[in-house]
Each structure stands twice: as structure tokens, then as C-alpha cells.
Design a protein around this motif. Sequence first.
Motif, PDB file in Angstrom:
ATOM      1  N   TYR B 277      38.823  32.703  26.959  1.00  0.00           N
ATOM      2  CA  TYR B 277      38.218  33.378  25.663  1.00  0.00           C
ATOM      3  C   TYR B 277      36.832  33.340  25.493  1.00  0.00           C
ATOM      4  N   LEU B 278      36.193  32.340  25.975  1.00  0.00           N
ATOM      5  CA  LEU B 278      34.767  32.473  26.025  1.00  0.00           C
ATOM      6  C   LEU B 278      34.192  33.426  26.643  1.00  0.00           C
ATOM      7  N   HIS B 279      34.614  34.015  27.985  1.00  0.00           N
ATOM      8  CA  HIS B 279      34.433  35.038  28.704  1.00  0.00           C
ATOM      9  C   HIS B 279      34.511  36.226  27.782  1.00  0.00           C
ATOM     10  N   LYS B 280      35.726  36.148  27.254  1.00  0.00           N
ATOM     11  CA  LYS B 280      36.302  37.607  26.490  1.00  0.00           C
ATOM     12  C   LYS B 280      35.226  37.812  25.305  1.00  0.00           C
ATOM     13  N   LEU B 281      34.696  36.765  24.508  1.00  0.00           N
ATOM     14  CA  LEU B 281      33.947  36.941  23.520  1.00  0.00           C
ATOM     15  C   LEU B 281      32.527  37.092  23.572  1.00  0.00           C
ATOM     16  N   PHE B 282      31.984  36.448  24.666  1.00  0.00           N
ATOM     17  CA  PHE B 282      30.684  36.510  25.144  1.00  0.00           C
ATOM     18  C   PHE B 282      30.405  37.012  26.544  1.00  0.00           C
ATOM     19  N   PRO B 283      30.870  37.923  26.985  1.00  0.00           N
ATOM     20  CA  PRO B 283      30.644  38.306  28.300  1.00  0.00           C
ATOM     21  C   PRO B 283      29.380  38.470  28.762  1.00  0.00           C
ATOM     22  N   GLY B 284      28.913  37.957  29.944  1.00  0.00           N
ATOM     23  CA  GLY B 284      27.597  38.088  30.254  1.00  0.00           C
ATOM     24  C   GLY B 284      26.728  36.824  29.806  1.00  0.00           C
ATOM     25  N   HIS B 285      27.358  36.122  29.079  1.00  0.00           N
ATOM     26  CA  HIS B 285      26.641  34.840  28.546  1.00  0.00           C
ATOM     27  C   HIS B 285      26.170  34.195  29.572  1.00  0.00           C
ATOM     28  N   PRO B 286      24.592  33.605  29.684  1.00  0.00           N
ATOM     29  CA  PRO B 286      24.231  32.898  30.863  1.00  0.00           C
ATOM     30  C   PRO B 286      24.774  31.771  31.275  1.00  0.00           C
ATOM     31  N   ASN B 287      25.612  30.968  30.052  1.00  0.00           N
ATOM     32  CA  ASN B 287      26.384  29.645  30.561  1.00  0.00           C
ATOM     33  C   ASN B 287      27.644  29.718  30.748  1.00  0.00           C
ATOM     34  N   ILE B 288      28.255  30.966  30.721  1.00  0.00           N
ATOM     35  CA  ILE B 288      29.796  31.117  30.601  1.00  0.00           C
ATOM     36  C   ILE B 288      30.130  32.005  32.038  1.00  0.00           C
ATOM     37  N   LEU B 289      31.000  31.438  32.888  1.00  0.00           N
ATOM     38  CA  LEU B 289      31.461  32.068  34.068  1.00  0.00           C
ATOM     39  C   LEU B 289      32.526  33.010  33.619  1.00  0.00           C
ATOM     40  N   PRO B 290      32.636  34.096  34.231  1.00  0.00           N
ATOM     41  CA  PRO B 290      33.848  34.927  33.936  1.00  0.00           C
ATOM     42  C   PRO B 290      35.094  34.192  34.341  1.00  0.00           C
ATOM     43  N   ALA B 291      36.206  34.336  33.553  1.00  0.00           N
ATOM     44  CA  ALA B 291      37.542  33.668  33.806  1.00  0.00           C
ATOM     45  C   ALA B 291      38.510  34.601  33.111  1.00  0.00           C
ATOM     46  N   TYR B 292      39.826  34.435  33.825  1.00  0.00           N
ATOM     47  CA  TYR B 292      40.806  35.334  33.551  1.00  0.00           C
ATOM     48  C   TYR B 292      42.203  34.480  33.792  1.00  0.00           C
ATOM     49  N   PHE B 293      43.291  35.005  32.861  1.00  0.00           N
ATOM     50  CA  PHE B 293      44.445  34.159  32.977  1.00  0.00           C
ATOM     51  C   PHE B 293      45.265  34.904  34.124  1.00  0.00           C
ATOM     52  N   ASN B 294      45.943  34.080  34.787  1.00  0.00           N
ATOM     53  CA  ASN B 294      46.913  34.445  35.811  1.00  0.00           C
ATOM     54  C   ASN B 294      46.519  35.495  36.865  1.00  0.00           C
ATOM     55  N   ASN B 295      45.365  36.014  37.011  1.00  0.00           N
ATOM     56  CA  ASN B 295      44.959  36.707  37.919  1.00  0.00           C
ATOM     57  C   ASN B 295      43.190  36.727  38.359  1.00  0.00           C
ATOM     58  N   PRO B 296      42.823  36.819  39.293  1.00  0.00           N
ATOM     59  CA  PRO B 296      41.346  36.543  39.607  1.00  0.00           C
ATOM     60  C   PRO B 296      40.569  37.773  39.083  1.00  0.00           C
ATOM     61  N   GLY B 297      41.406  38.842  38.425  1.00  0.00           N
ATOM     62  CA  GLY B 297      40.541  39.983  38.168  1.00  0.00           C
ATOM     63  C   GLY B 297      39.441  40.467  39.159  1.00  0.00           C
ATOM     64  N   ASN B 298      38.384  40.757  38.788  1.00  0.00           N
ATOM     65  CA  ASN B 298      37.266  41.287  39.500  1.00  0.00           C
ATOM     66  C   ASN B 298      36.312  40.198  40.191  1.00  0.00           C
ATOM     67  N   LEU B 299      36.802  39.017  40.423  1.00  0.00           N
ATOM     68  CA  LEU B 299      36.280  37.931  40.856  1.00  0.00           C
ATOM     69  C   LEU B 299      35.685  38.055  42.295  1.00  0.00           C
ATOM     70  N   GLY B 300      36.456  38.960  42.931  1.00  0.00           N
ATOM     71  CA  GLY B 300      35.926  39.246  44.347  1.00  0.00           C
ATOM     72  C   GLY B 300      36.500  38.163  45.448  1.00  0.00           C
ATOM     73  N   GLY B 301      37.558  37.555  45.154  1.00  0.00           N
ATOM     74  CA  GLY B 301      38.004  36.539  46.149  1.00  0.00           C
ATOM     75  C   GLY B 301      37.220  35.013  46.249  1.00  0.00           C
ATOM     76  N   ASN B 302      36.297  34.976  45.016  1.00  0.00           N
ATOM     77  CA  ASN B 302      35.480  33.723  44.742  1.00  0.00           C
ATOM     78  C   ASN B 302      35.884  33.456  43.321  1.00  0.00           C
ATOM     79  N   TYR B 303      36.648  32.017  43.527  1.00  0.00           N
ATOM     80  CA  TYR B 303      37.309  31.858  42.125  1.00  0.00           C
ATOM     81  C   TYR B 303      37.671  30.265  42.688  1.00  0.00           C
ATOM     82  N   VAL B 304      37.799  29.576  41.367  1.00  0.00           N
ATOM     83  CA  VAL B 304      38.616  28.295  41.008  1.00  0.00           C
ATOM     84  C   VAL B 304      39.849  28.495  40.304  1.00  0.00           C
ATOM     85  N   LYS B 305      40.977  28.096  40.676  1.00  0.00           N
ATOM     86  CA  LYS B 305      42.122  28.492  40.076  1.00  0.00           C
ATOM     87  C   LYS B 305      42.447  26.971  39.302  1.00  0.00           C
TER      88      LYS B 305
END
Lengths: 115, 391
Positions: B277-305
Motif C-alpha cells: 500500500y505504500l507503493h500503491k499510494l506513493f508510486p515512484g517515491h524515492p524511499n519506497i520500493l515497488p511491491a505487490y501482493f501474491n505476484n511479482p508484477g512488473n518486477l522483472g524477475g528481481n524481487y524479495v518474496k
Amino acid sequence: MKKSSSIVLGSLFVIAAASCGQNKKEPEWTSGNDAQGRTHDTSFNGSRYRYYNNGWYPVYHGLICPGFYSRPYYYGEISRPGFVAPMPPSVAAGGAGVKTGGFGSSAHSSGGAGE
Amino acid sequence: MGQGNKQTAMKRIIIDPRPDWQDKIKQQGFVFYKGYYNESAVYEFSAAEVDRIEAATTELFEKCLAVVQHVIDNDLWDEFFIDRKYADLIKWSWENDNPAFYGRFDLAMNEDCTDIKLLEFNADTPTSLLEASVVQWYWLQEYNKGLDQFNSIHEKLVSHIKLCRDYLYGDLSLWFACARNSDEDFMTIKYLQDCADQAGVKNYFLYMNEIGVQDSYLNTPFVTPEGYPIHNIFKLYPYEWLFREEFGSQLVSKRDLTLWIEPAYKVILSNKMLLVYLHKLFPGHPNILPAYFNNPGNLGGNYVKKPVYGREGWNVEVVKNNETQERNNGEYGEEGFVYQQLFDIPRFDGNIPVIGSWLIGGISAGMGIKETTGLIHGNMSKFCPHYFRQG
């Protein structure tokens, strides 16, 4: 200011550190006699208190349990209307009908709860 | 990952541990140091880097509070896997601004801390407190008193608990509770009790399983096994556990009789869905990493689950270029997983540091550094002291 200027840890904390890992011990009871073998008691709100180590402790069955309290109470505290001091664990008189164990079970398989 | 020390302000410096360091830190209450504390290395920062960490901490906390408001306004209890029977309690604790003592952000950073990202928020039951507040400060006094340290945790704790005293219920005494069988939790609680002592707050200790209820009296607070009322209690025990245990529903019915610290709204902040929800409410914020629930979305195969409710790195998996780099097994994950974009933290002498940035009463108060040679920060990480240079 980003830097702590002074950190002093209390004696109770140091004692806790020394005893960490041991079973929680029941605090000891004493008569609270002074050097002359006398006691000095007073009563407020139906409870009796004994003067010991520069302050007042609740009296149960003629004894006091200083180890249970972080410090003695001041006269101004015990004389306050409605003041009630907590009872040490081994005084079970008020514990009738108390059910415990409703919290704490989730930690059994997980160790600590901190992160 | 970067390799070796970089010629930047942030450095990892190999030093000699004090000859009697074990005795010294044990005297400071740090009895759980074995395999965890490392004073043979220290992290050096510049004042500008520390300022950036402090600013990011303040900024992130503001954004996290906005998520709490969003969850409450939109009744997102199901999305956060919170039983709806606790919704009113959580709302009440939020609207009432119930006392909260502390929290710790885990932050990732690049070599000069110009890029700082939130990894997670340990908002409800953070530990690593004593070593950040006390142990590294005493270490610095012996290492070099002239150096500075981003650490006013102790003073802020004492003064904040003093402030909170005005909001306590009943007899104004404060009980402290933790689970059995953890020296770290026990000593964290004992340290907080010491801070309460110094703040002039009467305090007592009991274990979580000793907290009782008097069934014959509906309108009584939680009690000790002896029947003494608990008007105020600080628990080092997560809300997601409290909510599912036998007395959980009595947190609601006794909310005006026993005040719980941390407050119930922390269950939102300590939940990994916060990252989504931090990512949802503040997309592109410099201190917030993109994050998704139950799928890696567009993280390009580079993520922490990470599991929605997880602790100390259990059930965490690090994936890079679609390949698992590291995975911790455990018992968490039944609610699902959050996929957070992987951030490459530079290695220092082969170690990956993470900043534990402390908030006391919502104010940025200091930091502790933990490092690991692996990719997942869990209970195998090691705590290292730090200092910073002015100018």
C-alpha cells in the motif's frame, strides 16, 4: 542533537541482566524490623504499610515483600484516597476466579516475539 | 552487488575488539550477544549521510501513517488479513492517538546513502533496542569519545515515556510483558522497564501467559494471576498473535479498562501489506520500493518474496534474474506473500549492512547496523557499532 550525552542504567536492570536465563524467583519476605528489632506501621484505606528502607511497603500477614516493588512508596502515595498497592504473587487472596493462559501460546513454536 | 570497500564516506572499518568486551556488554544487559554482536568491525558514516537517513526515516513514517488512515477510511481489513472483529478497536486506538513507544525501520542504502529504501517496518515488536541504544554508545565512549553517533534513543525513550504517563489509565502503573523462553525479549523488556523507572513511571513485570481475566466480573481490566488489576500494559508480543489467542476478543471488551502499548493500529504498520500500500499510494517515491501482493508484477524477475506475517527473515526468498539466490524456510506464509523489488545493497568486506532506524514516539532517534554475508537478514545477522564524522 544526535548523540546521547549520558546513559545510566538502573540497578534493577543490571540485576535483571545478571539473572537472565534463570527462572523467575519469588521475591523474599521479611519482617522489616529496624536495627532495634522494631517495626513502624501505619494504615490508610484499610491497608497496613510498614516503614522500611526509607519508604513504605504493604504488610501481608505481618510481613513485607520489598523485592516485589521497584521502590518503596512515599507517604504522599499511600495516604492518597483510593490508593491500592499491587499484591506480590504469593498473596493469592484476591486471585479467586482468575483465569490465565489466554495469551502467550503462539510463542511456543516460534521462540521470541521480537523482530 | 558491489564488491569490497568503496572510496565513499560510508565505510566498514576493521578494528580490535576491547579485550574484555564480553564482560562489559554483559554488564550492560546484553546477554544474548553470542554469534550476534561483532565489535571487530565498525561502520563509519558522514554527517550528511546520517542527515539523509534521519530525513528518510521522518518521511517514511509520515507515509506509513497515511497508509493507516487509508486502511481505516476504506475498511481494508480483509486486504491486511485482520479479523474484522478488531476493526473498531484498531480505529479507536488510532483516532484516540493511544500511546506508542517505538518502532524500527529496516533501511537499505547505496554506498553514500543518497538512495535509501524501506525494506520493512518493525512497528509492533522491534528488538535490537538495547544494543542500538546502550551497548554501541558505551563502546564509542571507549573507542573515541570525540566521535559522534546517531543515537539519542535512550534519552528519547525516557522523555517519551514520561510524556505518555499523562495518558495512562487507573493507578498509572505500567506492566511490561513478554513471552517466555527468549533472553532477547526479556532483556528488551527489562531495558524498557528501566527507562520507565527513569521516567518516574511505576512498573512491574509478568509473562504473557500470566495475564489473566476475572470471568465473574465483566467490567474488570485484565489482571495478574493474583487478581491485581492491570490498567496499563506494554507487550512485546505481536497483535496478530494476540488477536488469534483465547483472550483476544477481550482486548475489545476491556479497551477502556486496560490500555495496551503498543496500540492496536500497529497491526497495520507491522504487516507486510504495508509495503504494497505504500507503493500503491506513493508510486515512484524515492524511499519506497515497488511491491505487490501474491505476484511479482512488473518486477522483472528481481524481487524479495516475504510472507504477509513473517518474522526474522523466515520464509523469505530472494530472486534475481528469475533465479532463487537464497531462501529461508519456516512456518509463515499462510496468508500469502508480498513481492518487493530487489534492491542491491553494496557489500562491505563481503557483508551486506542494513540500517535499523529507530523512531521513538514517532521521532527519528538513532540507528543500529546489522550485517550479514548472505542476502537475507534474519536471526543470523550480526550487529556492528557505528559512528559518524562531522563535516
